[in-house]
Write a protein that holds these residues in place. Structure first.
Motif, PDB file in Angstrom:
ATOM      1  N   ILE A   3       0.818  -1.208   0.000  1.00 47.81           N
ATOM      2  CA  ILE A   3       0.000   0.000   0.000  1.00 47.81           C
ATOM      3  C   ILE A   3       0.855   1.263   0.000  1.00 47.81           C
ATOM      4  O   ILE A   3       0.579   2.233  -0.708  1.00 47.81           O
ATOM      5  N   ASP A   4       1.929   1.249   0.812  1.00 50.25           N
ATOM      6  CA  ASP A   4       2.788   2.428   0.922  1.00 50.25           C
ATOM      7  C   ASP A   4       4.076   2.302   0.096  1.00 50.25           C
ATOM      8  O   ASP A   4       5.025   3.054   0.300  1.00 50.25           O
ATOM      9  N   GLY A   5       4.122   1.334  -0.817  1.00 51.54           N
ATOM     10  CA  GLY A   5       5.260   1.226  -1.726  1.00 51.54           C
ATOM     11  C   GLY A   5       6.432   0.419  -1.226  1.00 51.54           C
ATOM     12  O   GLY A   5       7.429   0.261  -1.931  1.00 51.54           O
ATOM     13  N   ARG A   6       6.323  -0.149  -0.011  1.00 48.34           N
ATOM     14  CA  ARG A   6       7.433  -0.941   0.526  1.00 48.34           C
ATOM     15  C   ARG A   6       7.476  -2.331  -0.085  1.00 48.34           C
ATOM     16  O   ARG A   6       6.484  -2.835  -0.589  1.00 48.34           O
ATOM     17  N   LYS A   7       8.647  -2.966   0.037  1.00 47.61           N
ATOM     18  CA  LYS A   7       8.757  -4.379  -0.282  1.00 47.61           C
ATOM     19  C   LYS A   7       8.168  -5.179   0.876  1.00 47.61           C
ATOM     20  O   LYS A   7       8.031  -4.680   1.992  1.00 47.61           O
ATOM     21  N   TYR A   8       7.844  -6.438   0.631  1.00 53.26           N
ATOM     22  CA  TYR A   8       7.174  -7.263   1.639  1.00 53.26           C
ATOM     23  C   TYR A   8       8.015  -7.435   2.903  1.00 53.26           C
ATOM     24  O   TYR A   8       7.493  -7.624   3.997  1.00 53.26           O
ATOM     25  N   ASP A   9       9.367  -7.353   2.760  1.00 55.16           N
ATOM     26  CA  ASP A   9      10.257  -7.575   3.911  1.00 55.16           C
ATOM     27  C   ASP A   9      10.902  -6.288   4.406  1.00 55.16           C
ATOM     28  O   ASP A   9      11.948  -6.313   5.050  1.00 55.16           O
ATOM     29  N   GLN A  10      10.249  -5.171   4.150  1.00 51.90           N
ATOM     30  CA  GLN A  10      10.807  -3.862   4.503  1.00 51.90           C
ATOM     31  C   GLN A  10       9.972  -3.210   5.595  1.00 51.90           C
ATOM     32  O   GLN A  10       8.743  -3.190   5.520  1.00 51.90           O
ATOM     33  N   ILE A  11      10.641  -2.686   6.627  1.00 55.05           N
ATOM     34  CA  ILE A  11       9.923  -1.973   7.683  1.00 55.05           C
ATOM     35  C   ILE A  11       9.712  -0.518   7.281  1.00 55.05           C
ATOM     36  O   ILE A  11      10.343  -0.011   6.352  1.00 55.05           O
ATOM     37  N   ARG A  12       8.823   0.131   7.989  1.00 58.40           N
ATOM     38  CA  ARG A  12       8.566   1.542   7.734  1.00 58.40           C
ATOM     39  C   ARG A  12       9.730   2.393   8.262  1.00 58.40           C
ATOM     40  O   ARG A  12      10.497   1.943   9.112  1.00 58.40           O
ATOM     41  N   PRO A  13       9.877   3.629   7.769  1.00 59.55           N
ATOM     42  CA  PRO A  13      10.937   4.504   8.294  1.00 59.55           C
ATOM     43  C   PRO A  13      10.789   4.684   9.796  1.00 59.55           C
ATOM     44  O   PRO A  13       9.677   4.854  10.306  1.00 59.55           O
ATOM     45  N   ILE A  14      11.914   4.640  10.510  1.00 57.38           N
ATOM     46  CA  ILE A  14      11.923   4.779  11.971  1.00 57.38           C
ATOM     47  C   ILE A  14      12.618   6.086  12.351  1.00 57.38           C
ATOM     48  O   ILE A  14      13.691   6.396  11.829  1.00 57.38           O
TER      49      ILE A  14
END
Length: 248
Positions: A3-14
């Motif tokens: 939904i937000d353009g990430r890869k399946y194994d990527q966390i959101r920006p911290i």
């Protein structure tokens, strides 16, 4: 892509901002994507009645979601006259996670209150709370350490948490709200920097899941938690040097 353009194994920006409030011994604003939580740690020179005279400290947590942290206003607990079940479950989870990496006898007869207040929610509020609460706890413990150095430094290891799940038959890391609301499997994992498991909360929301699913989800969780712990370390920098040393 998600939904937000990430890869399946990527966390959101911290982003972790320390010393976020003026008065608490430890205070942090943690941002994971659009989820934002203020975590404060306060020191109290007494313990609960069941620990009096035992020479042992305590760490406990209160969790709260502000009324407009979500798309629809949430009624305050004080208005309803009771704490809802979800809130109680989450604050107990945070307390257990923090206590799992702390030598409570080394603290002495003190209580550290950790308050986690969600100011904006987009999924993963309990996992973000654990990760931010740990940083605020380190700052509070270091205040005690500077006042009167511990014989044994209480914090034995880093601890963090992340969510994983299966959405549209895809195993995903760090679910945002829309993904979480559609998840066939929803899981929260709490682990230490030593790859030890503190707690796993996993549910087949729509149907059972396989052992292979569990194995893959745990692999994703380990990757995400390593990223979260690296963010904790980068935030704390030199103030984390005592962790795991016992003070020696």
């Amino acid at each position: 892509m998600r939904i937000d353009g990430r890869k399946y194994d990527q966390i959101r920006p911290i982003k972790i901002t320390r010393n976020y409030t003026k008065y608490a011994e430890g205070s942090v604003l943690i941002e994971t994507g659009d989820t934002r939580v203020i975590c404060t740690a306060s020191i109290e020179d007494k313990v609960p009645p069941f620990l009096k005279g035992k020479g042992e400290g305590w760490i406990t947590c209160e969790y709260n979601m502000l009324p407009r942290a979500t798309q629809v206003r949430k009624i305050r607990d004080i208005t309803r006259g009771k704490v809802d079940g979800r809130t109680m479950e989450i604050q107990r989870l945070i307390g257990r996670a923090l206590r799992s990496v702390v030598d409570l006898k080394a603290i002495g007869e003190k209580t550290i209150w950790v308050d986690c207040d969600v100011i904006q929610a987009d999924g993963g509020t309990r996992t973000a709370s654990i990760s931010g609460a740990f940083v605020s706890l380190v700052d509070a413990v270091n205040v005690l350490h500077k006042r009167s150095p511990f014989k044994i430094y209480p914090i034995r290891d880093f601890v963090s948490a992340i969510s994983v799940g299966i959405v549209n038959d895809i195993r995903m890391l760090d679910l945002c709200y829309l993904e979480d609301s559609r998840a066939k499997v929803d899981m929260n994992v709490v682990m230490t920097d030593s790859d030890e498991i503190v707690e796993i909360q996993g549910t087949g929301e729509q149907s059972p899941f396989t052992k292979e699913d569990l194995k893959e989800l745990m692999g994703l969780a380990e990757k995400g938690i390593k990223n979260m712990i690296n963010a904790q370390k980068n935030s704390l920098k030199m103030d984390s040097l005592w962790i795991g040393t016992g003070g020696e």
